[in-house]
Design an enzyme around this catalytic site. Structure first.
Site, short mmCIF file in Angstrom:
data_model
loop_
_atom_site.label_atom_id
_atom_site.label_comp_id
_atom_site.label_asym_id
_atom_site.label_seq_id
_atom_site.Cartn_x
_atom_site.Cartn_y
_atom_site.Cartn_z
CE LYS A 21 -3.70 -0.32 2.34
NZ LYS A 21 -4.63 -0.50 3.47
NE ARG A 91 -6.78 4.25 4.60
CZ ARG A 91 -8.04 3.93 4.28
NH1 ARG A 91 -8.36 2.67 4.13
NH2 ARG A 91 -8.94 4.86 4.12
N GLY A 100 -8.23 -6.97 4.10
CA GLY A 100 -9.12 -7.17 5.24
C GLY A 100 -8.54 -7.98 6.36
CG MET A 102 -2.82 -7.36 9.07
SD MET A 102 -1.10 -6.99 8.68
CE MET A 102 -1.22 -6.57 6.94
NE ARG A 335 -6.24 -4.43 -2.58
CZ ARG A 335 -6.75 -4.38 -1.36
NH1 ARG A 335 -5.96 -4.17 -0.32
NH2 ARG A 335 -8.04 -4.52 -1.14
CG HIS A 450 -5.64 -47.65 -2.67
ND1 HIS A 450 -7.00 -47.59 -2.88
CD2 HIS A 450 -5.14 -48.40 -3.69
CE1 HIS A 450 -7.32 -48.28 -3.96
NE2 HIS A 450 -6.21 -48.79 -4.47
CB SER A 758 11.04 -43.35 -12.92
OG SER A 758 9.89 -42.59 -12.61
CB CYS A 826 6.70 -41.72 -11.66
SG CYS A 826 7.48 -42.98 -10.64
CE1 TYR A 846 9.14 -39.45 -16.40
CE2 TYR A 846 11.11 -39.67 -17.76
CZ TYR A 846 10.20 -40.21 -16.87
OH TYR A 846 10.35 -41.50 -16.43
#
Length: 875
Positions: A21, A91, A100, A102, A335, A450, A758, A826, A846
């Protein structure tokens, strides 16, 4: 160290010092916009306050006094002057937007004397008294920590006594009495008189804003948004302007574009004769910004010009707070505005087309986690409280009738019912019910249990580890805090938040737009890390390919052994002679060949990594305890008792570290040979049909080079036999999962045999930490995170310091031994943006993740490339 800076001394680049701000107020001041003057107390002062046990740092109030004197000279007024008072707002302003969260204090400087001066100067006694009662109310609630409802109740009671519906209808006489009532509440609740010294008021307000940094709202918000706790907040002391001086005054909030849709049009609302808190608190019904031109034509024209100036300057959608004081427009703050995921996509694409930003910036404007909102159903707004909250295991919302067994879920779904499968925990036996269900709810298990892993792979909502639920499967009921839910009752689960509701809550099903595809297309141009998917079924592979998957990084063959194939697997386990075992394997081979053929077709031309059977055999047998109970009741026949004996024989104290993976393959060599043959036969068939299968066979749970060499030799033998018989061959790779610490440490030896690694980071994390994932998440993970004993849940975001070091070492050793070694991941971390960044940084080829996380991983990989070594990289 200097703690206080006038607005004109700062810039938007100083947000870590001046807060967002304060930095933006400085920037707008230097742009020549109509910003009420003031100064900013830096975040360093807040840090010093916290470090000093909530004591203001030495010299701070002297600097504040000097800045206040300069402000008084500029305005020609003194704070709290009896004749013509200067009033200020105090502020908060953190480095990152925390709307909102603080505290703010308005109208500071008013007291029993200066309120009369304000009334005289404005010729408006009612306005002055209204401003004073607001100040006492706000000061009491925020600075003195008095319950705000006490003030609201007094205000409501006064309106009823006076027979009016709204606050602006209260006259000066009524407000005079209300001020005294409010001061009485302060005296009674706080034990002190309302302070009359304006400079004392100012010091109290500054301390209150600093304290609010560690308030519960702020801490919860920072945890949600991943904002560090040590940044602190700045404090802005700014000249007050008043939107409540009459019908020629007002206040409002504006966005330069629609934050919900991203449409390029001014959006917001305003109120006539009101202060800012009236708009945000919803005390009065606001009017749309489009109508402002009718009430305030010239300020509206000026506001639209300011909105355009700010959007062009910040090159982004701006959120603006404004006040009109007697026809004059003032900008109180701006902002970069919060927006929905859909709006973020549209704004990014539109702003690139408008020339405001380039494609790289457009990709960076959309956060990977936002895409989740566009891929799964979500709960519409609801006032209903959840009956319980579990772990948000798989995103999305689902509504359905409760079923407690997989068979019942499947039958009900076949009859056209929408079902939520509710289980204490799931196992591979439940797969058919999970496929049939709209969502899954368990009372046990963690984020990589699972239920969680399978649900994410299917793209189905799941809430796991809801330990408050007392689930009675036999009684077909679950209870929680006095609420009883029976089979057939409707519930709603939110896998994004972990919330569970009784009844049907409205659900919104989002549709990915052209903007979605455009941003991901641009992301693909930036990233170097490939993105594959974890898929076990052809339909999952097809879905993932539509989401942009570039192959399969993990195909789990164990899921192909469930359902109606389970009896065949059990015949294999129970076989007492080699002939019986081979017969069962032959049946499985035929079925597996068909499975793999479908997957190769779905991923034609892309690599498919198939993991040979990993779980222990006991997972394919009934539960020992359940069989023992049935045996005690005399319910088991000879076949049942044979199953019981087998289940007891294969039962292990710690099956995760027991006879599973390659260990099972070595003691049951026919099993892996059968799987390799089915894989290669399917690949040959696909090739003969004109396809392009890219086969990668992965051996699980290897800990040494000799282990891998043995199974690789078997694999090559099967291949040589097949290729010579069929006069067709296919190229394929054989590699392994690195999922134990020893495998990571011995990677140079293992790489002499393996053609790819992997990283199975789910198990690697368990073994590195010594954590049982399903147990720790339900027992103590939340406390560890709350106490900052862990920076993040290591099963959600890869632990780069510990587990990450094992990965780094394995990468370095593996590539030293085999420079062309293909490397991927993976585990579930493959779809986590922070983990994807790490994978990019260590040089993996990857990542692989569940189908619905593929778009997230694609965008995260682009962010990693840009942030690490691409355009816009920063130190």
């Amino acid at each position: 160290m200097r703690y206080v800076h006038a607005f004109e001394e700062g810039s938007k680049e100083q947000r870590y010092l001046l807060g967002g701000k304060g930095a933006n107020l400085a920037e707008m001041t230097n742009l020549g916009l109509p910003v009420p003057p003031g100064s900013t107390i830096t975040t360093e002062a807040c840090k010093a306050y916290m470090a000093g046990a909530d004591k203001l740092p030495d010299g701070l109030m002297d600097e504040v006094a000097a800045a206040l004197t300069a402000l008084e000279e500029k305005m020609g007024k003194r704070l709290g002057d009896e004749a013509d008072p200067l009033l200020v707002s105090v502020r908060s302003g953190a480095p990152f937007s925390m709307p909102g969260m603080m505290d703010t204090v308005l109208n500071l400087g008013l007291n029993d004397a200066s309120v009369n001066g304000l009334a005289k100067q404005t010729d408006n006694e009612r306005f002055a008294l209204d401003s004073y009662r607001r100040f006492v109310q706000m000061f009491g609630k925020i600075v003195l920590d008095i319950d705000g409802e006490l003030f609201e109740e007094a205000l409501t009671e006064l309106r009823e006594q006076r027979g009016v519906a709204t606050d602006p209808e209260l006259d000066a006489d009524a407000l005079t009495g209300l001020v005294e009532t409010f001061k009485g509440i302060v005296k009674k609740e706080a034990g002190v008189d309302f302070p009359q010294d304006p400079r004392e008021q100012l010091q109290y307000a500054i301390e209150a804003v600093f304290r609010s940094w560690n308030g519960k709202r702020a801490r919860d918000y920072r945890k949600l948004e991943g904002i560090p706790d040590d940044l602190g907040t700045a404090v802005n002391v700014q000249t007050m302007v008043f939107g409540n001086k009459g019908d020629d005054s007002g206040t409002g909030v504006a966005f330069t574009r629609d934050p919900a849709t991203g449409e390029k049009r001014p959006y917001g609302d305003f109120l006539v004769n009101a202060q800012g808190e009236d708009v945000v608190a919803g005390i009065r019904t606001t009017e749309p910004l489009d109508d402002m031109g009718k009430t305030f034509p010239e300020p509206h024209r000026q506001l639209l010009k300011v909105m355009d100036t700010l959007e062009q300057h910040y090159r982004d959608m701006c959120d603006i707070e404004f006040t009109i004081e007697q026809g004059r427009l003032f900008i109180l703050q701006t902002r970069v505005g919060k927006r929905t995921a859909a709006a973020a996509l549209r704004m990014a694409v539109d702003m690139e087309a408008e020339g405001l930003i380039d494609r790289t910036e457009a990709v960076l404007r959309v956060q990977p986690a936002q895409l989740d909102q566009l891929l799964h159903p979500r709960i519409d707004k609801t006032e209903q409280d959840p009956i319980a909250t579990g772990l948000n295991a798989s995103p999305g919302a689902a509504v359905g009738k409760v079923s407690f067994t997989a068979d019942e879920a499947e039958a009900a779904a076949a009859a056209g019912e929408k079902i939520i499968l509710v289980r204490p925990e799931t196992s591979p036996d439940d797969l058919h019910g999970m496929i049939a269900a709209e969502g899954i709810l368990t009372s046990r298990g963690g984020l990589v249990s699972h239920a969680a892993v399978v649900a994410r792979g299917m793209g189905k909502p799941a809430v796991c580890g809801a330990s408050a639920l007392d689930i009675d499967v036999e009684g077909k009921v679950f209870k929680v805090d006095g609420t009883t839910v029976r089979e057939g009752d409707v519930i709603t689960i939110d896998g994004t938040t972990g919330d569970i509701y009784v009844g049907a809550i409205p659900v919104v099903v989002p549709e990915p737009s052209d903007y979605f595809d455009t941003i991901l297309g641009w992301a693909d141009e930036l990233r170097t890390l490939r993105v594959r998917t974890n898929a076990d079924l052809p339909e999952d592979a097809e879905k993932a390919r539509r989401f942009g998957a570039e192959g399969i990084g993990l195909c789990r063959t164990e899921h192909m052994f469930m359902g109606d194939r389970l009896p065949i697997v059990q015949r294999f386990i129970l076989a007492s002679e080699e002939k019986e075992e081979l017969a069962a394997l032959a049946e499985l081979e035929t079925l597996q060949r068909s499975d793999f053929l479908g997957i190769f077709a779905a991923m034609d031309g892309l690599p498919v990594t198939i993991r040979l059977l990993d779980p222990p055999l006991h997972e394919f047998l009934p539960d020992v305890e359940e069989l023992l109970v049935r045996d005690a009741k005399g319910e088991l026949d000879d076949e049942g008792r044979t199953l019981l004996a087998a289940a007891q024989a294969w039962r292990e104290s710690n099956p995760m570290l027991g006879t599973r993976g390659c260990r099972l393959g070595i003691i049951k060599p026919g099993l892996y040979r059968m799987q390799v043959k089915a894989i290669l036969e399917a690949a040959i068939a696909r090739k003969v049909a004109g396809g392009d299968p890219r086969v990668e066979i992965m051996i699980p749970l290897i800990v040494s080079e000799p282990e891998l060499s043995l199974i690789v030799d078997w694999t090559r033998e099967v291949a040589e036999s097949l290729f010579s018989d069929s006069r067709e061959g296919v190229s394929f790779l054989v590699g392994t999962m690195i999922e134990t610490p020893r495998a990571a440490l011995m990677a140079d030896d293992i790489a002499k045999v393996a053609e790819f690694f992997s990283f199975g980071t789910n198990d690697l994390t368990q073994m590195a930490f010594g954590f049982s994932r399903d147990d720790v998440e339900g027992r103590f993970m939340s406390q560890y995170l709350e106490l900052h004993l862990l920076a993040a849940n290591p099963f959600e975001t890869l632990d780069v310091e510990g587990v990450g070091q094992l990965v780094r070492d394995a990468v370095a050793k593996g590539r030293a031994a085999r420079p062309d070694l293909k490397l991927g991941i993976c585990g579930e971390h493959g779809g986590d943006p922070e983990s994807v960044r790490f994978c990019h940084e260590v040089g993996l080829d990857y990542v692989s993740c569940s189908p619905y996380r593929v778009p997230i991983a694609r965008l995260a990989a682009a962010h990693a490339a840009v942030g690490s070594d691409g355009p816009g990289a920063s130190a």
